[in-house]
Design a protein around this motif. Structure first.
Motif: not given
Length: 120
Positions: A113-116, A48-56, A75-80, A89-98
Motif C-alpha cells: 500500500a502507498t498514499l497519494e 490510500v492505494v492498495v496494490w496487487n501482489d503475487p502473495v496474498n 464493498r470489500a469484494h468489489r475493492l479486492m 485500488s483506492v480503498v480510503a481517502t482522508g487527511t494525510r495523517e489518517k
C-alpha cells in the motif's frame, strides 16, 4: 518626559507604509494576500492505494478490507477485485495523517500500500 502619540508629526514611525498608504505595486495595507499554490495542495485529501501482489489470496485481501475499514462484504469484494484486475485500488481517502495510518496498517497485514494526494 513627553509622550509622543500617533497624531504627533514628529513621532517616530515603524518601518513600512502607514495605514491606507500605497505601497509599490499599488496595494495598500488592506490588500488580501493570496495563499501560495503549494498550501492549497496540502488541503487536498490523500488516497490510500492498495496494490496487487503475487502473495496474498483474494479472500484475504477482502477480509482485510472488512476487518480494518469495516466495509461490507460486497464493498470489500468489489475493492479486492479492482486490486486484482486493475492492479490497484483506492480503498480510503482522508487527511494525510489518517492515510499514513491506514498505509501502515495495510503493511501490517502484509499488503502492498502507498498514499497519494487526490486529484483536484
Amino acid at each position: 518626559m513627553s509622550v509622543l502619540t500617533s497624531h504627533d508629526p514628529t513621532a517616530p514611525r515603524a518601518a513600512g507604509p502607514a495605514p491606507g498608504e500605497a505601497v509599490p505595486g499599488g496595494a495598500t495595507d488592506t490588500a488580501v494576500l493570496e495563499r501560495p499554490r503549494e498550501d492549497l495542495a496540502l488541503d487536498r485529501p490523500w488516497n490510500v492505494v492498495v496494490w496487487n501482489d503475487p502473495v496474498n489470496l483474494m479472500s484475504y485481501v477482502a477480509y482485510v478490507f472488512r476487518t480494518h475499514f469495516g466495509y461490507s462484504e460486497s464493498r470489500a469484494h468489489r475493492l479486492m477485485l479492482e486490486v486484482h484486475e486493475r492492479g490497484r485500488s483506492v480503498v480510503a481517502t482522508g487527511t494525510r495523517e489518517k492515510a499514513e495510518l491506514h498505509v501502515g496498517a495495510m503493511h501490517g497485514y502484509g499488503l502492498w500500500a502507498t498514499l497519494e494526494q487526490a486529484e483536484d
